[in-house]
Enzyme design. Structure first.
Site, PDB file in Angstrom:
ATOM      1  N   LYS A 183      22.725 -17.084  20.920  1.00 24.55           N
ATOM      2  CA  LYS A 183      22.377 -15.655  20.012  1.00 24.55           C
ATOM      3  C   LYS A 183      23.331 -15.518  18.759  1.00 24.55           C
ATOM      4  O   LYS A 183      22.697 -15.343  17.813  1.00 24.55           O
ATOM      5  CB  LYS A 183      22.508 -14.455  20.857  1.00 24.55           C
ATOM      6  CG  LYS A 183      21.900 -13.409  20.326  1.00 24.55           C
ATOM      7  CD  LYS A 183      22.026 -12.076  20.994  1.00 24.55           C
ATOM      8  CE  LYS A 183      23.584 -11.538  20.851  1.00 24.55           C
ATOM      9  NZ  LYS A 183      23.793 -10.224  21.449  1.00 24.55           N
ATOM     10  N   ASP A 202      17.983 -11.300  21.598  1.00 22.96           N
ATOM     11  CA  ASP A 202      18.574 -10.890  22.647  1.00 22.96           C
ATOM     12  C   ASP A 202      17.644 -10.138  23.514  1.00 22.96           C
ATOM     13  O   ASP A 202      16.579 -10.007  23.456  1.00 22.96           O
ATOM     14  CB  ASP A 202      19.710  -9.693  21.687  1.00 22.96           C
ATOM     15  CG  ASP A 202      18.984  -8.788  21.176  1.00 22.96           C
ATOM     16  OD1 ASP A 202      17.912  -8.778  21.202  1.00 22.96           O
ATOM     17  OD2 ASP A 202      19.598  -7.840  20.576  1.00 22.96           O
TER      18      ASP A 202
END
Length: 269
Positions: A183, A202
């Site tokens: 991420k 996320d």
């Protein structure tokens, strides 16, 4: 010196002609255009998304004017390593504390603004201890390790060179650094390395993908991250990362009523 004077002034929202020993902003419009990614037209993106995504379409109006900046890669990497298990006010506070360790500063309208410390600062044996004392916690170790690795690979020139490689290559290089998972690497690619199709996944975007796009409601593994990213890349095209910003903002700031320039306009006043 040129870097910090440009970035600090832009971050402060002020472009000021400096004299004598300071750098002059000979083309402030170019500085702003680069920082705000103005060559990428929101109006064109919106036109495409309105016809391809019924969920995204109304968000283009309710969150109008939302756009991604072209952040300095060094600043962006430091910020997103710091963001791990953190919130925006605390991230901002920690980055301010980090900048105050720098010997570089500029005064604008009687206010002192500090640049981030040079990357060489992370070579000092006392840096990790200092960062922990400022509240960085376990992230201090990651920051020191990652910045030392960046220096070994060629420093800031190496980091900026990732703008010239494919998304997969840039992400692979970044995830080799301490504190950089999939991420964080995706965020750095999107917000500083010109990878406009990078879609950070996320919990917010995962929720959106499940609720509004029928994606699997499973634990967010790297494999599922890639599957969801590919779905959005197919749906939103080469600016899938920009579309993600609208989805993220809508899901995380539902009670915010933005008052910004309409998305159909690319003018920054």
């Amino acid at each position: 010196k040129q870097w910090y004077q440009r970035r600090v002034a832009i971050t402060a929202g002020v472009l000021k002609e400096e004299s004598e020993n300071a750098t002059s902003f000979t083309k402030p419009a170019d500085e702003l255009s680069d920082y705000f990614n103005l060559k990428h037209k929101l109006s064109d993106m919106a036109q495409s998304w309105r016809t391809s995504d019924s969920h995204l379409s109304p968000l283009l109006s309710s969150h109008s004017g939302l756009r991604l900046i072209r952040q300095d890669p060094y600043e962006c990497l430091l910020t997103f390593i710091t963001s791990s298990c953190n919130n925006i006010p605390r991230i901002s506070s920690l980055m301010l504390k980090l900048s105050q360790l720098s010997k570089h500063s500029i005064s604008i309208s009687d206010t002192e603004f500090h640049a981030l410390p040079d990357i060489s600062y992370f070579q000092k044996l006392t840096t990790e201890r200092k960062l922990r004392s400022l509240g960085f916690g376990y992230r201090a170790k990651y920051l020191v390790s990652a910045m030392r690795a960046v220096e070994k690979r060629g420093g800031l020139e190496w980091l900026e060179s990732l703008r010239n490689v494919e998304l997969s290559e840039a992400r692979e290089q970044l995830t080799g650094l301490a504190g950089v998972g999939l991420k964080v690497a995706s965020c750095v690619c999107l917000m500083s390395l010109d990878k406009h199709d990078s879609v950070p996944i996320d919990t917010h975007i995962h929720q959106v993908a499940v609720k509004h796009y029928g994606r699997p409601n499973k634990s967010l593994t790297p494999a599922l991250h890639n599957t969801i990213e590919q779905f959005f890349q197919t749906k939103h095209g080469q600016y899938a990362g920009w579309a993600q910003a609208y989805l993220f903002y809508s899901n995380s700031k539902k009670d915010v009523k933005p008052t910004v320039t309409p998305v159909e306009s690319d003018n920054i006043k």
